[in-house]
Write a protein that holds these residues in place. Sequence first.
Motif, PDB file in Angstrom:
ATOM      1  N   SER A  96       0.838  -1.197   0.000  1.00 24.67           N
ATOM      2  CA  SER A  96       0.000   0.000   0.000  1.00 24.67           C
ATOM      3  C   SER A  96       0.873   1.247   0.000  1.00 24.67           C
ATOM      4  O   SER A  96       1.764   1.382   0.845  1.00 24.67           O
ATOM      5  CB  SER A  96      -0.910   0.032   1.231  1.00 24.67           C
ATOM      6  N   PRO A  97       0.631   2.191  -0.915  1.00 16.71           N
ATOM      7  CA  PRO A  97       1.409   3.438  -0.927  1.00 16.71           C
ATOM      8  C   PRO A  97       1.259   4.251   0.357  1.00 16.71           C
ATOM      9  O   PRO A  97       2.103   5.094   0.652  1.00 16.71           O
ATOM     10  CB  PRO A  97       0.812   4.197  -2.121  1.00 16.71           C
ATOM     11  N   LEU A  98       0.191   3.971   1.117  1.00 19.48           N
ATOM     12  CA  LEU A  98      -0.030   4.719   2.350  1.00 19.48           C
ATOM     13  C   LEU A  98       1.003   4.394   3.419  1.00 19.48           C
ATOM     14  O   LEU A  98       1.187   5.158   4.369  1.00 19.48           O
ATOM     15  CB  LEU A  98      -1.437   4.428   2.891  1.00 19.48           C
ATOM     16  N   TYR A  99       1.688   3.260   3.275  1.00 21.08           N
ATOM     17  CA  TYR A  99       2.626   2.828   4.297  1.00 21.08           C
ATOM     18  C   TYR A  99       4.061   2.749   3.775  1.00 21.08           C
ATOM     19  O   TYR A  99       4.904   2.083   4.378  1.00 21.08           O
ATOM     20  CB  TYR A  99       2.188   1.482   4.886  1.00 21.08           C
ATOM     21  N   SER A 100       4.320   3.425   2.675  1.00 18.53           N
ATOM     22  CA  SER A 100       5.669   3.483   2.123  1.00 18.53           C
ATOM     23  C   SER A 100       5.975   4.909   1.677  1.00 18.53           C
ATOM     24  O   SER A 100       5.093   5.599   1.161  1.00 18.53           O
ATOM     25  CB  SER A 100       5.818   2.525   0.933  1.00 18.53           C
ATOM     26  N   LYS A 101       7.212   5.319   1.841  1.00 10.52           N
ATOM     27  CA  LYS A 101       7.600   6.677   1.492  1.00 10.52           C
ATOM     28  C   LYS A 101       7.643   6.897  -0.013  1.00 10.52           C
ATOM     29  O   LYS A 101       7.387   7.992  -0.499  1.00 10.52           O
ATOM     30  CB  LYS A 101       8.963   7.005   2.110  1.00 10.52           C
ATOM     31  N   ASN A 102       8.015   5.850  -0.741  1.00 13.40           N
ATOM     32  CA  ASN A 102       8.110   5.971  -2.195  1.00 13.40           C
ATOM     33  C   ASN A 102       7.913   4.603  -2.830  1.00 13.40           C
ATOM     34  O   ASN A 102       7.789   3.584  -2.129  1.00 13.40           O
ATOM     35  CB  ASN A 102       9.462   6.579  -2.604  1.00 13.40           C
ATOM     36  N   ILE A 103       7.902   4.576  -4.136  1.00 17.20           N
ATOM     37  CA  ILE A 103       7.624   3.347  -4.867  1.00 17.20           C
ATOM     38  C   ILE A 103       8.681   2.277  -4.624  1.00 17.20           C
ATOM     39  O   ILE A 103       8.384   1.079  -4.599  1.00 17.20           O
ATOM     40  CB  ILE A 103       7.470   3.651  -6.376  1.00 17.20           C
ATOM     41  N   PHE A 104       9.918   2.701  -4.394  1.00 22.52           N
ATOM     42  CA  PHE A 104      11.010   1.743  -4.205  1.00 22.52           C
ATOM     43  C   PHE A 104      10.899   1.035  -2.852  1.00 22.52           C
ATOM     44  O   PHE A 104      11.096  -0.184  -2.767  1.00 22.52           O
ATOM     45  CB  PHE A 104      12.354   2.458  -4.345  1.00 22.52           C
ATOM     46  N   THR A 105      10.589   1.780  -1.800  1.00 22.00           N
ATOM     47  CA  THR A 105      10.431   1.142  -0.493  1.00 22.00           C
ATOM     48  C   THR A 105       9.203   0.238  -0.467  1.00 22.00           C
ATOM     49  O   THR A 105       9.217  -0.804   0.194  1.00 22.00           O
ATOM     50  CB  THR A 105      10.337   2.190   0.629  1.00 22.00           C
ATOM     51  N   MET A 106       8.149   0.636  -1.181  1.00 22.00           N
ATOM     52  CA  MET A 106       6.963  -0.221  -1.249  1.00 22.00           C
ATOM     53  C   MET A 106       7.282  -1.549  -1.922  1.00 22.00           C
ATOM     54  O   MET A 106       6.907  -2.620  -1.428  1.00 22.00           O
ATOM     55  CB  MET A 106       5.827   0.471  -2.007  1.00 22.00           C
ATOM     56  N   MET A 107       7.988  -1.488  -3.049  1.00 19.61           N
ATOM     57  CA  MET A 107       8.289  -2.712  -3.782  1.00 19.61           C
ATOM     58  C   MET A 107       9.301  -3.574  -3.030  1.00 19.61           C
ATOM     59  O   MET A 107       9.257  -4.804  -3.125  1.00 19.61           O
ATOM     60  CB  MET A 107       8.801  -2.379  -5.184  1.00 19.61           C
ATOM     61  N   TRP A 108      10.205  -2.968  -2.279  1.00 21.43           N
ATOM     62  CA  TRP A 108      11.143  -3.760  -1.475  1.00 21.43           C
ATOM     63  C   TRP A 108      10.393  -4.475  -0.351  1.00 21.43           C
ATOM     64  O   TRP A 108      10.668  -5.644  -0.057  1.00 21.43           O
ATOM     65  CB  TRP A 108      12.234  -2.869  -0.905  1.00 21.43           C
ATOM     66  N   ARG A 109       9.430  -3.783   0.246  1.00 22.67           N
ATOM     67  CA  ARG A 109       8.594  -4.417   1.279  1.00 22.67           C
ATOM     68  C   ARG A 109       7.790  -5.555   0.664  1.00 22.67           C
ATOM     69  O   ARG A 109       7.681  -6.645   1.256  1.00 22.67           O
ATOM     70  CB  ARG A 109       7.665  -3.376   1.901  1.00 22.67           C
ATOM     71  N   THR A 110       7.246  -5.333  -0.508  1.00 17.34           N
ATOM     72  CA  THR A 110       6.486  -6.370  -1.210  1.00 17.34           C
ATOM     73  C   THR A 110       7.370  -7.583  -1.478  1.00 17.34           C
ATOM     74  O   THR A 110       6.949  -8.725  -1.282  1.00 17.34           O
ATOM     75  CB  THR A 110       5.941  -5.824  -2.541  1.00 17.34           C
ATOM     76  N   ARG A 111       8.585  -7.323  -1.944  1.00 15.48           N
ATOM     77  CA  ARG A 111       9.527  -8.411  -2.226  1.00 15.48           C
ATOM     78  C   ARG A 111       9.785  -9.246  -0.980  1.00 15.48           C
ATOM     79  O   ARG A 111       9.803 -10.487  -1.037  1.00 15.48           O
ATOM     80  CB  ARG A 111      10.836  -7.833  -2.753  1.00 15.48           C
ATOM     81  N   ASN A 112       9.986  -8.582   0.152  1.00 13.79           N
ATOM     82  CA  ASN A 112      10.291  -9.302   1.386  1.00 13.79           C
ATOM     83  C   ASN A 112       9.105 -10.149   1.851  1.00 13.79           C
ATOM     84  O   ASN A 112       9.287 -11.281   2.323  1.00 13.79           O
ATOM     85  CB  ASN A 112      10.696  -8.315   2.484  1.00 13.79           C
ATOM     86  N   ILE A 113       7.907  -9.621   1.727  1.00 14.44           N
ATOM     87  CA  ILE A 113       6.714 -10.373   2.126  1.00 14.44           C
ATOM     88  C   ILE A 113       6.495 -11.555   1.199  1.00 14.44           C
ATOM     89  O   ILE A 113       6.215 -12.678   1.639  1.00 14.44           O
ATOM     90  CB  ILE A 113       5.470  -9.449   2.145  1.00 14.44           C
TER      91      ILE A 113
END
Length: 239
Positions: free
Chosen positions: A78-95
Amino acid sequence: MVLFIVFVSLWYFSLFFQTFFQHRYAAHSAFTMNKFWERVFYVFTYLAQGSSYMSPRAYAIMHRMHHAYTDTNKDPHSPLYSKNIFTMMWRTRNIYSAIFKGKIMIEERFTKNLPDWPAFDKWAHSTVSRTIWSIGYIALFLYLTPTLWLLLLLPVVLAMGAFHGAIINWYAHKYGYINFRLKNTSQNLLSIDLLMLGEAYHNNHHKKPSEINFGKRWHEIDPVFHVIRLLAWCRIIKL
């Protein structure tokens, strides 16, 4: 010109099997197929996605979590819980990685009727497989490129699935228009979606996740919907 055609082909082949097999079939059970065809589409998905292949089972679990927890702190992307697109996708990758490796507890409701081929995924998801695909892509680009600047397309090819996911999971929750007022930030990113094969109708999809046609208005063309109807007519899948 040849390299551009190769790039476009890789973009759409990868995207088609993501939306058809991993998303609409595995995650949402929008249609059914027998075990033989399921294995066939497993292989096609691997061949289309190459170095960015995602396990249909792990993808489906993560995507079901996205729908259950949209725009909360449990949402995998969710973009609401990430500062930018890169941190969101890194979080997604880890999950996603934790789901694939069985490192987190998954609620039973997210594991029903999932396609699963552990032996195949063990190879397709391996570092060796990704390395072989990456070397192949690099060699192909170096052989075909008429100018070095076209090599800028290479990172997109190597991480094609991540690029597809980023476009929808970030931008379709920030920009676009809505047909349905929902308790989340999903929007229809494009009014005529030929770029993402219907995936950009994200607000429509969140309204009715298991619908095979992501388009709702006259101009909302969903090319994959017509392919699904054709495959059903051929009795490869069942609606």
